[in-house]
Write a protein that holds these residues in place. Structure first.
Motif, PDB file in Angstrom:
ATOM      1  N   TYR A 196       0.846  -1.180   0.000  1.00  0.00           N
ATOM      2  CA  TYR A 196       0.000   0.000   0.000  1.00  0.00           C
ATOM      3  C   TYR A 196       0.891   1.243   0.000  1.00  0.00           C
ATOM      4  CZ  TYR A 196      -4.217  -2.687   1.250  1.00  0.00           C
ATOM      5  OH  TYR A 196      -5.279  -3.543   1.271  1.00  0.00           O
ATOM      6  N   ASP A 241       3.432   2.055 -10.235  1.00  0.00           N
ATOM      7  CA  ASP A 241       2.135   2.349  -9.619  1.00  0.00           C
ATOM      8  C   ASP A 241       1.105   1.410 -10.242  1.00  0.00           C
ATOM      9  OD1 ASP A 241      -0.390   3.408  -8.920  1.00  0.00           O
ATOM     10  OD2 ASP A 241       0.496   5.383  -8.603  1.00  0.00           O
ATOM     11  N   THR A 287      -2.043   1.003  -9.124  1.00  0.00           N
ATOM     12  CA  THR A 287      -3.339   1.330  -8.524  1.00  0.00           C
ATOM     13  C   THR A 287      -4.497   0.942  -9.432  1.00  0.00           C
ATOM     14  OG1 THR A 287      -2.280   3.172  -7.375  1.00  0.00           O
ATOM     15  CG2 THR A 287      -4.670   3.138  -7.386  1.00  0.00           C
ATOM     16  N   SER A 304      -8.880   4.606  -3.313  1.00  0.00           N
ATOM     17  CA  SER A 304      -7.960   4.378  -4.435  1.00  0.00           C
ATOM     18  C   SER A 304      -8.421   5.111  -5.693  1.00  0.00           C
ATOM     19  CB  SER A 304      -7.823   2.878  -4.712  1.00  0.00           C
ATOM     20  OG  SER A 304      -9.080   2.264  -4.888  1.00  0.00           O
ATOM     21  N   ARG A 325      -2.766   4.362  -2.945  1.00  0.00           N
ATOM     22  CA  ARG A 325      -2.071   3.814  -4.103  1.00  0.00           C
ATOM     23  C   ARG A 325      -1.595   2.395  -3.800  1.00  0.00           C
ATOM     24  NH1 ARG A 325      -3.813   7.159  -7.638  1.00  0.00           N
ATOM     25  NH2 ARG A 325      -2.204   6.436  -9.097  1.00  0.00           N
ATOM     26  N   TRP A 326      -1.247   1.674  -4.838  1.00  0.00           N
ATOM     27  CA  TRP A 326      -0.718   0.312  -4.687  1.00  0.00           C
ATOM     28  C   TRP A 326       0.495   0.188  -5.576  1.00  0.00           C
ATOM     29  CZ3 TRP A 326      -1.796  -4.810  -7.358  1.00  0.00           C
ATOM     30  CH2 TRP A 326      -1.460  -5.911  -6.542  1.00  0.00           C
TER      31      TRP A 326
END
Length: 494
Positions: free
Chosen positions: A385, A429, A431, A475, A481-482
């Motif tokens: 995360y 990224d 996300t 998100s 964000r992921w």
């Protein structure tokens, strides 16, 4: 009391039968005991706290497989066993250690005279599984009384099923789930005459690696506890196991992510990301935050690698050990704090972590440790995360604090890996993929609504659905964000 008396007679008869020749094979109930012992005994001894000059109580000492090892290090060893022939042979083998004393006695006896606050380490190897549940609870009460404050307890048990290949006419052994022992000792408390309260604090819990390597068997489990003063603040581990990762909570997550998984995307993202590692047979993988083991089993079975899975949650590791039954794969599990754990340099070919390091505040220090633990040419792959580069909203800040997260933006996360010494760092990224996975998981839970509520509750269902919808909002807004991070430790030049 009559039932307990019968239990002790059954156990005594069992061990009188199996110790008639007083060999290591008889004591370990395995025809290959001598070979296993060569690898297992040093491993067990390496797990113990320093005992130089300390007092050690060895319960269920048998013929002394560990007595001599303990006596070489400790100030004094009291070896105790309830089979007269076994303890006499122990004394014959180890009696030359003048700091060792040998007693034939039953640990369940009321006449057992061990002074309170007199022992630095209690050592027990394959004992509790020969006691009834009530006897285990009573012995735990005795152990916490006998130990000095800050003293240690080590015990190892066979869980789930037997390991040895020795044929037995009958087998009265209690092959319990690890969570039974964890629960008994977590709930054991002592209040002394001055009103001071003490409890056992878990130092570590792991399966014995020798049995994983020789038998692909995770059922040999050991625990290390420390007697400490009871405190209101039980630490982050207690938070995980009583709030975020209660057993029912873990099972709810597994229902969403898929069998064996507690991370975003379950088996699908696991296959995608593991493919980037280009694993080869015989490599050694460290999984940091292994959860209940799904990714570890996949890597071990698919690529014939050896995996060490560590997690701070006792509940996670307990379930992982249960999931390992019958799989016969090279996976070793341990309750451990990755921020405190140490390994020799160049131990692993790969370090793998899924949505776990968000709990770690000092990520730079952890990444430096990762770098050292990896062999030259090794890879690290992490999903985690993250947040955007701006100031988080009050709502997102509250969520981060409540969860105990320490989040960074994707580029900052990647830079920490570069600063630790890694090269070819990729910081992506992901996300958009995260959002797609969340939507898919939410749809699957919706289709499974009736069965989910039947197996858990409507409150559980609403909690999961609500949590996933909140993650989608965060998100989609760009706050949550992921990230996917891949980095290499370059080969050393000659």
């Amino acid at each position: 009391m009559a039932a307990q008396g019968v239990e002790r007679e059954v156990q005594k008869s069992y061990w009188v039968e199996h110790t008639s020749d007083l060999t290591v094979e008889a004591m370990m109930l395995d025809s290959k005991a001598a070979d296993i012992d060569k690898e297992e005994r040093p491993e067990v001894m390496s797990l113990l706290p320093p005992i130089q000059g300390k007092s050690v109580l060895e319960l269920g000492a048998g013929i002394g497989r560990f007595t001599g090892e303990l006596a070489q290090r400790a100030g004094h060893v009291l070896a105790l066993d309830f089979i007269d022939g076994a303890i006499k042979k122990n004394e014959t083998i180890n009696g030359h250690h003048k700091n060792a004393k040998f007693i034939c006695a039953d640990v369940t006896s009321k006449d057992l005279d061990i002074p309170a606050d007199s022992i630095d380490l209690i050592f027990s190897n394959w004992l509790l599984m020969y006691l009834s549940d009530e006897e285990v609870e009573k012995l735990a009460e005795g152990m916490i009384k006998w130990l000095k404050v800050d003293g240690f307890l080590f015990f190892r048990e066979s869980c789930f099923h037997q390991s040895g290949d020795c044929k037995r006419k009958n087998n009265p052994t209690h092959y319990r789930e690890p969570r039974f022992y964890t629960k008994v000792f977590k709930e054991c408390h002592l209040t002394d005459g001055d009103g001071n309260s003490y409890e056992f604090s878990l130092v570590g819990c792991k399966c014995i690696g020798a049995y994983v390597r020789t038998k692909k068997n995770q059922n040999q489990v050991c625990w290390i506890w420390q007697k400490v003063e009871s405190q209101d603040d039980k630490g982050f581990q207690r938070f995980l196991d009583t709030v975020q990762y209660k057993p029912t909570g873990i099972l709810r997550y597994e229902r969403v992510f898929g069998p064996g998984f507690i991370s975003t995307g379950g088996i699908d993202t696991t296959k995608e990301f593991v493919a980037k590692l280009e694993l080869r047979p015989g490599q050694k993988v460290l999984d940091v935050g292994c959860g209940i083991g799904g990714g570890d089993f996949y890597m071990a079975e698919k690529f014939d690698v050896e995996v060490v899975g560590i997690d701070l949650s006792i509940n996670m590791i307990s379930l992982a050990l249960e999931r390992a039954i019958g799989l016969e794969c090279m996976v070793e599990f341990e309750v451990a704090d990755c921020a405190k754990k140490t390994y020799p340099d160049s131990t692993f070919d790969v370090i793998y972590s899924r949505d776990t390091i968000l709990h770690i505040q000092d990520k730079p220090a952890l990444f430096r440790a990762f770098f050292n633990w990896l062999k030259p040419g090794g890879k690290v792959i992490i999903t985690d995360y993250c947040k955007n580069a701006g100031r988080p909203s009050p709502e997102f800040s509250k969520y981060i604090k409540q969860r105990g997260y320490f989040l960074h933006d994707v580029e900052g996360y990647g830079q920490m890996l570069r600063d630790a010494g890694f090269k070819d760092v990729s910081a992506e990224d992901r996300t958009d993929q995260f959002i797609q996975v969340l939507q898919k998981e939410l749809e699957n839970v919706g289709r499974d609504k009736e069965d989910f509520i039947r197996d858990f509750s409507e409150e559980d269902y609403n909690d999961i659905v609500g949590g996933w919808k909140e993650k989608l909002v965060r998100s989609s807004s760009g706050e949550h964000r992921w990230g996917l991070f891949i980095a290499k430790k370059l080969m050393q030049r000659c």
